[in-house]
Structure formats: structure tokens, C-alpha cells
Design a protein around this motif. Structure first.
Motif, PDB file in Angstrom:
ATOM      1  N   HIS A 147      -5.432   6.288   0.677  1.00 34.20           N
ATOM      2  CA  HIS A 147      -4.808   5.936   1.869  1.00 34.20           C
ATOM      3  C   HIS A 147      -5.753   6.473   3.226  1.00 34.20           C
ATOM      4  O   HIS A 147      -5.434   5.802   4.193  1.00 34.20           O
ATOM      5  N   ARG A 148      -6.734   6.881   3.247  1.00 35.99           N
ATOM      6  CA  ARG A 148      -7.847   7.164   4.464  1.00 35.99           C
ATOM      7  C   ARG A 148      -8.840   5.926   4.318  1.00 35.99           C
ATOM      8  O   ARG A 148      -9.673   5.682   5.154  1.00 35.99           O
TER       9      ARG A 148
ATOM     10  N   PHE B 248       0.954  -1.136  -0.013  1.00 40.37           N
ATOM     11  CA  PHE B 248       0.029  -0.124  -0.078  1.00 40.37           C
ATOM     12  C   PHE B 248       0.788   1.333   0.099  1.00 40.37           C
ATOM     13  O   PHE B 248       0.453   2.305  -0.509  1.00 40.37           O
ATOM     14  N   HIS B 249       1.889   1.251   0.554  1.00 39.81           N
ATOM     15  CA  HIS B 249       2.997   2.569   0.813  1.00 39.81           C
ATOM     16  C   HIS B 249       3.314   2.824  -0.732  1.00 39.81           C
ATOM     17  O   HIS B 249       3.797   3.898  -0.835  1.00 39.81           O
TER      18      HIS B 249
ATOM     19  N   LEU C 175      -5.180  13.976  -8.368  1.00 43.04           N
ATOM     20  CA  LEU C 175      -4.289  13.228  -7.967  1.00 43.04           C
ATOM     21  C   LEU C 175      -4.253  13.162  -6.585  1.00 43.04           C
ATOM     22  O   LEU C 175      -4.142  12.235  -5.822  1.00 43.04           O
ATOM     23  N   ALA C 176      -4.147  14.476  -6.053  1.00 42.14           N
ATOM     24  CA  ALA C 176      -4.002  14.629  -4.485  1.00 42.14           C
ATOM     25  C   ALA C 176      -5.389  14.054  -3.736  1.00 42.14           C
ATOM     26  O   ALA C 176      -5.216  13.428  -2.892  1.00 42.14           O
ATOM     27  N   VAL C 177      -6.472  14.251  -4.233  1.00 37.14           N
ATOM     28  CA  VAL C 177      -7.558  13.872  -3.763  1.00 37.14           C
ATOM     29  C   VAL C 177      -7.694  12.514  -3.941  1.00 37.14           C
ATOM     30  O   VAL C 177      -8.008  11.830  -2.692  1.00 37.14           O
ATOM     31  N   LEU C 178      -7.447  11.863  -4.775  1.00 37.90           N
ATOM     32  CA  LEU C 178      -7.372  10.428  -5.084  1.00 37.90           C
ATOM     33  C   LEU C 178      -6.343   9.803  -3.911  1.00 37.90           C
ATOM     34  O   LEU C 178      -6.666   8.929  -3.526  1.00 37.90           O
TER      35      LEU C 178
END
Length: 120
Positions: free
Chosen positions: A92-93, A45-46, A84-87
């Protein structure tokens, strides 16, 4: 070394002069997946970051038909960094949920139907 332990560095290297940079960690994951077909990867995931999302976006077909949400490649690109920042934040949340695909059936010559899914 266990494949699911540790956090490999995010150095980049060029595989060839004419190819894009690729993360060495992702290259090692790719190699491990090829060698161990039954290997289970549990800690990847990271690796999903803005750079990887940008690379995935750039690999999409620019002239493809819009998805069922009506968003084209050009529309998404217009505000790419914010999108991309929102995605990335949603992924990650744990808040990202893929939109359902629109399912249609195409008739085949033998009378059966082939399913077709149009994604967002």
C-alpha cells in the motif's frame, strides 16, 4: 454502473456450505471479468488486504521447494501475521518490489532449451 467507480462493500457470503467465505465485491469483480473480456479494471487496489493475503498464502503448496530466497512455506508461516502486516504495508505504500526470478534453461530433446524461472 461503471465498474471502476465506487467502493463495493466487503460483506462476505458462503457460496456453498463446504466452501470458504468469499467477498461479495470480489465475486462481482470476477463475474464482470468473465462477462467483459476487454474490460479494464483500474480501482482494485483497495481489495488487497490482510485477509486476502492470508487466503493467497494458504493456497500455496506447503511442500513446494523454497524460492530463490530460501524461504519455505513453514518458515513464512512461523511469523505469518507479522509477515502479512509488513507485506500489506509495503504494497500500500508502493514500496513492494518483487525479487527477480532466477532463470535457468532446461535442454529439450530437439536441442532447444526451455526457460525455467524460480521465484522468491
Amino acid at each position: 454502473m461503471s465498474l471502476d467507480k465506487g467502493n463495493a462493500g466487503q460483506q462476505s457470503t458462503r457460496r456453498a456450505q463446504d466452501r470458504e467465505s468469499v467477498s461479495q465485491a470480489l465475486g462481482r469483480i470476477r463475474q464482470a471479468a468473465r462477462q467483459g473480456k476487454k474490460e479494464r479494471f483500474t480501482a482494485l487496489f483497495h481489495h488487497i488486504g490482510p485477509a486476502l493475503l492470508r487466503l493467497a498464502f494458504s493456497a500455496l503448496k506447503r511442500n513446494a521447494a523454497p524460492g530463490m530466497d530460501g524461504v519455505t512455506w513453514r518458515t513464512y508461516e512461523a511469523d505469518l501475521e507479522r509477515n502479512l502486516a509488513v507485506l500489506h504495508d509495503k504494497v500500500h505504500r508502493g514500496a513492494y518490489r518483487a525479487q527477480p526470478s532466477r532463470r535457468r534453461y532446461i535442454p529439450k530433446a530437439d536441442g532447444r532449451q526451455r526457460p525455467l524461472a524460480v521465484t522468491a
